[in-house]
Motif scaffolding. Structure first.
Motif, mmCIF file in Angstrom:
data_model
loop_
_atom_site.group_PDB
_atom_site.id
_atom_site.type_symbol
_atom_site.label_atom_id
_atom_site.label_comp_id
_atom_site.label_asym_id
_atom_site.label_seq_id
_atom_site.Cartn_x
_atom_site.Cartn_y
_atom_site.Cartn_z
ATOM 1 N N THR A 171 0.816 -1.222 0.000
ATOM 2 C CA THR A 171 0.000 0.000 0.000
ATOM 3 C C THR A 171 0.845 1.266 0.000
ATOM 4 O OG1 THR A 171 -0.153 -0.155 2.404
ATOM 5 C CG2 THR A 171 -1.943 -1.119 1.117
ATOM 6 N N GLU A 172 2.111 1.156 0.460
ATOM 7 C CA GLU A 172 2.980 2.329 0.495
ATOM 8 C C GLU A 172 3.684 2.575 -0.840
ATOM 9 O OE1 GLU A 172 5.554 -1.050 0.530
ATOM 10 O OE2 GLU A 172 3.696 -0.635 1.643
ATOM 11 N N PHE A 173 3.687 1.565 -1.705
ATOM 12 C CA PHE A 173 4.475 1.618 -2.934
ATOM 13 C C PHE A 173 4.092 2.774 -3.869
ATOM 14 C CE2 PHE A 173 5.752 0.347 -7.193
ATOM 15 C CZ PHE A 173 7.012 -0.213 -7.012
ATOM 16 N N PRO A 174 2.810 3.088 -4.049
ATOM 17 C CA PRO A 174 2.453 4.143 -5.001
ATOM 18 C C PRO A 174 2.897 5.550 -4.602
ATOM 19 C CG PRO A 174 0.575 2.708 -4.584
ATOM 20 C CD PRO A 174 1.616 2.381 -3.544
ATOM 21 N N THR A 175 3.270 5.764 -3.334
ATOM 22 C CA THR A 175 3.511 7.118 -2.829
ATOM 23 C C THR A 175 4.496 7.940 -3.663
ATOM 24 O OG1 THR A 175 2.941 6.451 -0.582
ATOM 25 C CG2 THR A 175 4.219 8.474 -0.833
ATOM 26 N N PRO A 176 5.720 7.443 -3.966
ATOM 27 C CA PRO A 176 6.644 8.277 -4.737
ATOM 28 C C PRO A 176 6.152 8.587 -6.149
ATOM 29 C CG PRO A 176 7.511 6.053 -4.487
ATOM 30 C CD PRO A 176 6.336 6.166 -3.565
ATOM 31 N N PHE A 177 5.352 7.698 -6.714
ATOM 32 C CA PHE A 177 4.810 7.929 -8.048
ATOM 33 C C PHE A 177 3.754 9.034 -8.018
ATOM 34 C CE2 PHE A 177 6.370 3.623 -7.950
ATOM 35 C CZ PHE A 177 6.959 3.437 -9.189
ATOM 36 N N ILE A 178 2.872 8.954 -7.021
ATOM 37 C CA ILE A 178 1.791 9.939 -6.929
ATOM 38 C C ILE A 178 2.329 11.282 -6.457
ATOM 39 C CG2 ILE A 178 -0.380 10.457 -5.752
ATOM 40 C CD1 ILE A 178 -0.911 7.399 -5.790
ATOM 41 N N ASP A 179 3.369 11.272 -5.609
ATOM 42 C CA ASP A 179 4.011 12.526 -5.216
ATOM 43 C C ASP A 179 4.614 13.212 -6.437
ATOM 44 O OD1 ASP A 179 3.354 12.129 -2.590
ATOM 45 O OD2 ASP A 179 5.351 11.460 -1.966
ATOM 46 N N GLN A 180 5.115 12.418 -7.352
ATOM 47 C CA GLN A 180 5.700 12.954 -8.580
ATOM 48 C C GLN A 180 4.635 13.550 -9.480
ATOM 49 O OE1 GLN A 180 7.197 10.154 -11.715
ATOM 50 N NE2 GLN A 180 9.193 10.843 -10.982
ATOM 51 N N ASP A 181 3.490 12.849 -9.598
ATOM 52 C CA ASP A 181 2.387 13.295 -10.444
ATOM 53 C C ASP A 181 1.132 12.534 -10.029
ATOM 54 O OD1 ASP A 181 0.541 13.931 -12.386
ATOM 55 O OD2 ASP A 181 1.848 13.486 -14.078
ATOM 56 N N PRO A 182 0.112 13.222 -9.527
ATOM 57 C CA PRO A 182 -1.111 12.532 -9.103
ATOM 58 C C PRO A 182 -1.726 11.659 -10.195
ATOM 59 C CG PRO A 182 -1.122 14.789 -8.310
ATOM 60 C CD PRO A 182 0.064 14.665 -9.238
ATOM 61 N N ALA A 183 -1.480 12.007 -11.456
ATOM 62 C CA ALA A 183 -2.031 11.212 -12.557
ATOM 63 C C ALA A 183 -1.427 9.810 -12.609
ATOM 64 C CB ALA A 183 -1.789 11.922 -13.887
ATOM 65 N N ASN A 184 -0.314 9.593 -11.922
ATOM 66 C CA ASN A 184 0.302 8.268 -11.908
ATOM 67 C C ASN A 184 -0.523 7.237 -11.146
ATOM 68 O OD1 ASN A 184 2.530 8.950 -13.476
ATOM 69 N ND2 ASN A 184 3.766 9.540 -11.700
ATOM 70 N N ALA A 185 -1.540 7.680 -10.460
ATOM 71 C CA ALA A 185 -2.423 6.735 -9.761
ATOM 72 C C ALA A 185 -3.053 5.753 -10.737
ATOM 73 C CB ALA A 185 -3.505 7.503 -9.002
ATOM 74 N N ARG A 186 -3.133 6.125 -12.006
ATOM 75 C CA ARG A 186 -3.753 5.245 -12.990
ATOM 76 C C ARG A 186 -2.953 3.974 -13.248
ATOM 77 N NH1 ARG A 186 -1.054 9.196 -15.925
ATOM 78 N NH2 ARG A 186 -0.107 8.630 -17.943
ATOM 79 N N PHE A 187 -1.715 3.919 -12.805
ATOM 80 C CA PHE A 187 -0.885 2.732 -13.018
ATOM 81 C C PHE A 187 -0.994 1.724 -11.876
ATOM 82 C CE2 PHE A 187 1.343 6.252 -15.250
ATOM 83 C CZ PHE A 187 1.074 5.806 -16.534
ATOM 84 N N PHE A 188 -1.906 1.975 -10.923
ATOM 85 C CA PHE A 188 -2.090 1.102 -9.777
ATOM 86 C C PHE A 188 -3.546 0.654 -9.684
ATOM 87 C CE2 PHE A 188 1.562 3.743 -8.928
ATOM 88 C CZ PHE A 188 2.480 2.840 -8.434
ATOM 89 N N ALA A 189 -3.742 -0.658 -9.695
ATOM 90 C CA ALA A 189 -5.089 -1.209 -9.586
ATOM 91 C C ALA A 189 -5.194 -1.967 -8.265
ATOM 92 C CB ALA A 189 -5.376 -2.143 -10.750
ATOM 93 N N ALA A 190 -6.196 -1.628 -7.459
ATOM 94 C CA ALA A 190 -6.398 -2.318 -6.195
ATOM 95 C C ALA A 190 -6.786 -3.768 -6.449
ATOM 96 C CB ALA A 190 -7.482 -1.618 -5.390
ATOM 97 N N ASN A 191 -6.273 -4.685 -5.597
ATOM 98 C CA ASN A 191 -6.631 -6.090 -5.752
ATOM 99 C C ASN A 191 -7.408 -6.589 -4.541
ATOM 100 O OD1 ASN A 191 -4.736 -6.668 -3.707
ATOM 101 N ND2 ASN A 191 -3.127 -7.211 -5.171
ATOM 102 N N ALA A 192 -7.760 -7.864 -4.559
ATOM 103 C CA ALA A 192 -8.597 -8.425 -3.505
ATOM 104 C C ALA A 192 -7.879 -8.503 -2.166
ATOM 105 C CB ALA A 192 -9.059 -9.821 -3.931
ATOM 106 N N CYS A 193 -6.555 -8.423 -2.178
ATOM 107 C CA CYS A 193 -5.770 -8.479 -0.935
ATOM 108 C C CYS A 193 -5.523 -7.100 -0.342
ATOM 109 C CB CYS A 193 -4.436 -9.176 -1.197
ATOM 110 S SG CYS A 193 -4.594 -10.876 -1.758
ATOM 111 N N ARG A 194 -6.204 -6.106 -0.861
ATOM 112 C CA ARG A 194 -6.060 -4.719 -0.424
ATOM 113 C C ARG A 194 -4.654 -4.180 -0.664
ATOM 114 N NH1 ARG A 194 -9.625 -4.396 5.214
ATOM 115 N NH2 ARG A 194 -11.592 -5.139 4.290
ATOM 116 N N LYS A 195 -4.030 -4.715 -1.678
ATOM 117 C CA LYS A 195 -2.764 -4.189 -2.154
ATOM 118 C C LYS A 195 -2.993 -3.665 -3.563
ATOM 119 C CE LYS A 195 0.096 -7.160 0.743
ATOM 120 N NZ LYS A 195 1.207 -8.148 0.797
#
Length: 254
Positions: A171-195
């Motif tokens: 869950t912490e992994f997306p942070t540097p990407f989103i800090d760089q550009d909020p639009a980078n959230a599109r490269f992360f898909a939530a899964n059934a394990c809440r990761k």
């Protein structure tokens, strides 16, 4: 044994290829085209595999030049062969010298090959998530420009790497990407394990798209999922294996 692309194959005087794990002389966990000098595989086998990779790509029968990759953004201009017994630290290589064969070693990270056929400049880089966030892609293009290449003439191809379905992150992994550009959230898909499932090839392709290059392509092979064809660090880690092979991606002026 080798993956090639029409976008690079049509360029005159340039040989390239994204090698698979097939067609080599290694065995066991390194079966069979292991090209990693940093593995515990027998050096003689690795060198034979590297020579086969060069031949398969249609390059001159000269040694393969690889660096000690550290997930950074350092790029080397290679004008004479690199000492493979004492490899310099770098994650990008560029050249305008015929016969200097460039190689990038991967086992889930993204191998990128670049070519400007007009300026006769080629490049390659190793883009894991750290390197991609840190700017290795842009640094490689800038180094090519330093040798006379033009962005508008550069063709770039992302080869086999880990795909989104295989790349679960915390869950912490997306942070540097989103800090760089909020639009980078599109490269992360939530899964059934809440990761999250991270789309590394999509992220790399998006960074390439911002550079104004002539053409960008992605081969689309998932190294973790395609066990018969590719080595994978993530697969090795899940199984607790002691080591893993590296496939090589090569480019050079013929």
């Amino acid at each position: 044994m080798i993956v090639t692309t029409e976008s690079l194959s049509r360029l005159p005087g340039i040989g390239h290829g994204f090698l698979t794990r097939r067609g080599g002389v290694s065995d066991g966990i390194y079966d069979s085209l292991n090209c990693g000098l940093g593995t515990e595989d027998a050096k003689a086998r690795v060198m034979e595999n590297r020579a086969r990779a060069v031949k398969a790509a249609g390059l001159r029968a000269e040694p393969l030049n690889t660096a000690y990759q550290v997930h950074g953004k350092n790029v080397l201009v290679v004008e004479t062969p690199l000492d493979q017994e004492n490899r310099p630290q770098a994650d990008g290589l560029v050249t305008r010298t015929p016969g200097i064969n460039l190689g990038i070693l991967t086992a889930d990270c993204g191998p990128l090959l670049f070519a400007d056929a007009e300026a006769r400049v080629v490049g390659a880089c190793h883009a894991g998530w750290k390197g991609a966030v840190g700017g290795i892609i842009e640094a490689t293009v800038e180094a090519m420009e330093g040798l006379g290449a033009r962005r508008a003439d550069i063709v770039a191809v992302l080869g086999p790497c880990i795909g989104q379905e295989s790349y679960e992150v915390g869950t912490e992994f997306p942070t540097p990407f989103i800090d760089q550009d909020p639009a980078n959230a599109r490269f992360f898909a939530a899964n059934a394990c809440r990761k999250f499932q991270f789309d590394l090839p999509g992220y790399i392709a998006a960074r390439l798209a911002h550079l104004g290059l002539a053409e960008v392509n992605v081969t689309g092979h998932d190294t973790c999922a395609l066990e018969d064809d590719f080595f994978s660090y993530r697969r090795k880690t899940k199984r607790g294996e002691p080591d893993y092979g590296r496939q090589v991606s090569v480019i050079g002026l013929t």
